[in-house]
Design a protein around this motif. Sequence first.
Motif, PDB file in Angstrom:
ATOM      1  N   PRO A 121       0.813  -1.222   0.000  1.00 25.70           N
ATOM      2  CA  PRO A 121       0.000   0.000   0.000  1.00 25.70           C
ATOM      3  C   PRO A 121       0.846   1.272   0.000  1.00 25.70           C
ATOM      4  N   MET A 122       1.983   1.230   0.682  1.00 30.00           N
ATOM      5  CA  MET A 122       2.884   2.382   0.668  1.00 30.00           C
ATOM      6  C   MET A 122       3.437   2.611  -0.740  1.00 30.00           C
ATOM      7  N   LEU A 123       3.780   1.522  -1.427  1.00 28.54           N
ATOM      8  CA  LEU A 123       4.270   1.642  -2.789  1.00 28.54           C
ATOM      9  C   LEU A 123       3.196   2.237  -3.699  1.00 28.54           C
ATOM     10  N   GLY A 124       1.937   1.850  -3.474  1.00 30.61           N
ATOM     11  CA  GLY A 124       0.844   2.414  -4.262  1.00 30.61           C
ATOM     12  C   GLY A 124       0.793   3.929  -4.153  1.00 30.61           C
ATOM     13  N   LEU A 125       0.945   4.454  -2.953  1.00 35.40           N
ATOM     14  CA  LEU A 125       0.956   5.904  -2.753  1.00 35.40           C
ATOM     15  C   LEU A 125       2.158   6.543  -3.443  1.00 35.40           C
ATOM     16  N   VAL A 126       3.319   5.922  -3.303  1.00 36.83           N
ATOM     17  CA  VAL A 126       4.547   6.460  -3.890  1.00 36.83           C
ATOM     18  C   VAL A 126       4.435   6.542  -5.414  1.00 36.83           C
ATOM     19  N   VAL A 127       4.005   5.446  -6.042  1.00 40.12           N
ATOM     20  CA  VAL A 127       3.941   5.398  -7.499  1.00 40.12           C
ATOM     21  C   VAL A 127       2.948   6.415  -8.038  1.00 40.12           C
ATOM     22  N   MET A 128       1.780   6.542  -7.393  1.00 39.26           N
ATOM     23  CA  MET A 128       0.756   7.450  -7.914  1.00 39.26           C
ATOM     24  C   MET A 128       1.130   8.917  -7.729  1.00 39.26           C
ATOM     25  N   CYS A 129       1.725   9.251  -6.603  1.00 39.33           N
ATOM     26  CA  CYS A 129       2.187  10.634  -6.415  1.00 39.33           C
ATOM     27  C   CYS A 129       3.257  10.979  -7.445  1.00 39.33           C
ATOM     28  N   ALA A 130       4.229  10.087  -7.615  1.00 35.15           N
ATOM     29  CA  ALA A 130       5.318  10.355  -8.561  1.00 35.15           C
ATOM     30  C   ALA A 130       4.802  10.423  -9.990  1.00 35.15           C
ATOM     31  N   ALA A 131       3.868   9.537 -10.358  1.00 36.47           N
ATOM     32  CA  ALA A 131       3.310   9.549 -11.714  1.00 36.47           C
ATOM     33  C   ALA A 131       2.571  10.856 -11.983  1.00 36.47           C
ATOM     34  N   SER A 132       1.804  11.326 -11.018  1.00 45.57           N
ATOM     35  CA  SER A 132       1.068  12.578 -11.184  1.00 45.57           C
ATOM     36  C   SER A 132       2.014  13.756 -11.322  1.00 45.57           C
ATOM     37  N   GLN A 133       3.033  13.798 -10.482  1.00 46.08           N
ATOM     38  CA  GLN A 133       3.980  14.910 -10.542  1.00 46.08           C
ATOM     39  C   GLN A 133       4.757  14.908 -11.850  1.00 46.08           C
ATOM     40  N   ARG A 134       5.157  13.739 -12.321  1.00 46.18           N
ATOM     41  CA  ARG A 134       5.897  13.669 -13.574  1.00 46.18           C
ATOM     42  C   ARG A 134       5.007  14.005 -14.763  1.00 46.18           C
ATOM     43  N   GLY A 135       3.749  13.584 -14.715  1.00 44.33           N
ATOM     44  CA  GLY A 135       2.820  13.950 -15.783  1.00 44.33           C
ATOM     45  C   GLY A 135       2.628  15.453 -15.874  1.00 44.33           C
ATOM     46  N   ALA A 136       2.732  16.140 -14.727  1.00 48.57           N
ATOM     47  CA  ALA A 136       2.618  17.598 -14.688  1.00 48.57           C
ATOM     48  C   ALA A 136       3.928  18.288 -15.046  1.00 48.57           C
ATOM     49  N   GLY A 137       4.990  17.526 -15.243  1.00 45.23           N
ATOM     50  CA  GLY A 137       6.282  18.107 -15.576  1.00 45.23           C
ATOM     51  C   GLY A 137       7.173  18.353 -14.383  1.00 45.23           C
ATOM     52  N   ASP A 138       6.734  17.957 -13.196  1.00 44.88           N
ATOM     53  CA  ASP A 138       7.550  18.128 -11.983  1.00 44.88           C
ATOM     54  C   ASP A 138       8.306  16.831 -11.723  1.00 44.88           C
ATOM     55  N   THR A 139       9.499  16.737 -12.278  1.00 43.75           N
ATOM     56  CA  THR A 139      10.315  15.538 -12.055  1.00 43.75           C
ATOM     57  C   THR A 139      11.288  15.733 -10.896  1.00 43.75           C
ATOM     58  N   ARG A 140      11.302  16.930 -10.307  1.00 41.65           N
ATOM     59  CA  ARG A 140      12.275  17.206  -9.245  1.00 41.65           C
ATOM     60  C   ARG A 140      11.800  16.763  -7.864  1.00 41.65           C
ATOM     61  N   THR A 141      10.513  16.911  -7.602  1.00 35.12           N
ATOM     62  CA  THR A 141      10.022  16.478  -6.285  1.00 35.12           C
ATOM     63  C   THR A 141      10.234  14.981  -6.065  1.00 35.12           C
ATOM     64  N   PRO A 142       9.883  14.113  -7.050  1.00 27.41           N
ATOM     65  CA  PRO A 142      10.214  12.696  -6.858  1.00 27.41           C
ATOM     66  C   PRO A 142      11.709  12.458  -6.642  1.00 27.41           C
ATOM     67  N   LEU A 143      12.541  13.324  -7.235  1.00 26.50           N
ATOM     68  CA  LEU A 143      13.981  13.150  -7.086  1.00 26.50           C
ATOM     69  C   LEU A 143      14.458  13.450  -5.671  1.00 26.50           C
ATOM     70  N   TRP A 144      14.049  14.591  -5.110  1.00 29.50           N
ATOM     71  CA  TRP A 144      14.584  14.913  -3.778  1.00 29.50           C
ATOM     72  C   TRP A 144      14.049  13.965  -2.715  1.00 29.50           C
ATOM     73  N   ILE A 145      12.809  13.529  -2.877  1.00 23.36           N
ATOM     74  CA  ILE A 145      12.280  12.562  -1.913  1.00 23.36           C
ATOM     75  C   ILE A 145      13.065  11.256  -2.014  1.00 23.36           C
ATOM     76  N   GLY A 146      13.346  10.847  -3.235  1.00 29.27           N
ATOM     77  CA  GLY A 146      14.105   9.613  -3.415  1.00 29.27           C
ATOM     78  C   GLY A 146      15.504   9.686  -2.839  1.00 29.27           C
ATOM     79  N   ALA A 147      16.125  10.860  -2.946  1.00 25.36           N
ATOM     80  CA  ALA A 147      17.477  11.009  -2.397  1.00 25.36           C
ATOM     81  C   ALA A 147      17.472  10.756  -0.895  1.00 25.36           C
TER      82      ALA A 147
END
Length: 463
Positions: free
Chosen positions: A159-185
Amino acid sequence: MSEFAENAPELAPPSSVVFGLPPPGRMRSEIWALSWPVILSFSLDSIIGLVSILMVGRLGADAVGAVGLATQVLGAVRAGIAAIGTGTVALVARGIGARDRDHAEEVLKQSLIWGVLVSIAIAIPVILFASQMLALFRVTGPVAVMGARYLRITMLSEPMLGLVVMCAASQRGAGDTRTPLWIGAVVDIFAIIANYALIFGKFGFPAYGVDGSAYATLIALTLAAGLFVWSVSLKDAVLTLHWRRMLPDMSLARRILKIGYPASIEQLVIQFGFFAYVAFVASYGEKAMAAYFIGVRILALSFLPGFGFSAAAATLVGQGLGAGDRHFARQAGLQSTFMAVVMMSVLGVIVIVFSREIAQLFIKDPGVIALTITFIFALGAAQPLMALDWTLTGALRGAGDSQFPLFASVAGFYGLRLALTMIIVHYHGPVSWIWWSLLADYLVRSSLKWVRFNSGRWAEVEV
């Protein structure tokens, strides 16, 4: 881990995030602006994978095989999450291109709801039947026991992975590829420390061995989910999650799944094919199986540009079609593909040149090292074809044309790779010949997808 990261200062929408299309003259710089955070994000994830397999490798070939087999099962059962993520990227990108933020944020909300529901539905049967699933690989003894435990523990984080994937997919679809990056770091650094502590029993923790790697994944994904939900709850985020009426919307869910279900079926069908593929490899013994899983981890580093440029292609193609500009969408796909081919070809050569030195980092067994080197050569040679395959897949899926990539991938994998593998095993050919069957696989996939993209039919798909 996988859907994250960057060095954290700002959560306001980065300068590369626009509602509408960027200027055509900035196409390559825009592609790079979208790609590099994804490349770096997946690089960090791959480093986690490499470090964890290095640690597990110190426990022996059985431990490497157990984690590798469990990872194969995880790739198959997560097809439902992949479907929602694919549909989310396409619909969010369309909303951004059409300057409809409200619709994009509603897609975000529904993707989170359905991501959690689907991931729970996935986790329960896998936890209950982990041993039976691993039995499909025809392994027994310590590999089967350790692999089943690893799988059960890891699935608790679904379930945690489900939240992670959907948030990152939405942000990347909007052109925000940086937020998934800093969280991942942040999360990946934490995961390295957790793996070290729990596998070997450091910092006062017990030594859990293979189980420790699974516990580290569970804890890290929980942290990642918390950070992602927080990032989309901020009022000044590129997309903001509105908590009112957090109820499933069947109409929007159908639109998301209409785009995403072929990607889900593709992942499921290919992963089941990999079950057979890995089972054939396993018939050559534990050394061959360990070499396969180590080789995949090593070459994952050269795959990374494909992920980045695929994400950029999906975002810009979707935004172009949302704005009604087919020429922009086509150029975005072509330029992304060209940049991916150049970068992945160079990285493939580098990894081949240093194949022996890299393989020796993972395991000391000379037999496994020799087999790993031959596998690295095959994967390295396939890099240009993989670049075409992945980036064109991203472009087609960003347009909502997700059925054709399913057809092309199945044709390549089952029609060439698996068929050739069966022939090689039947006639007792060396396992190194099996490695080279993937070249034929990716030749078919990339050729079919190139023809499809050039046809322009993807621009007519309704979402």
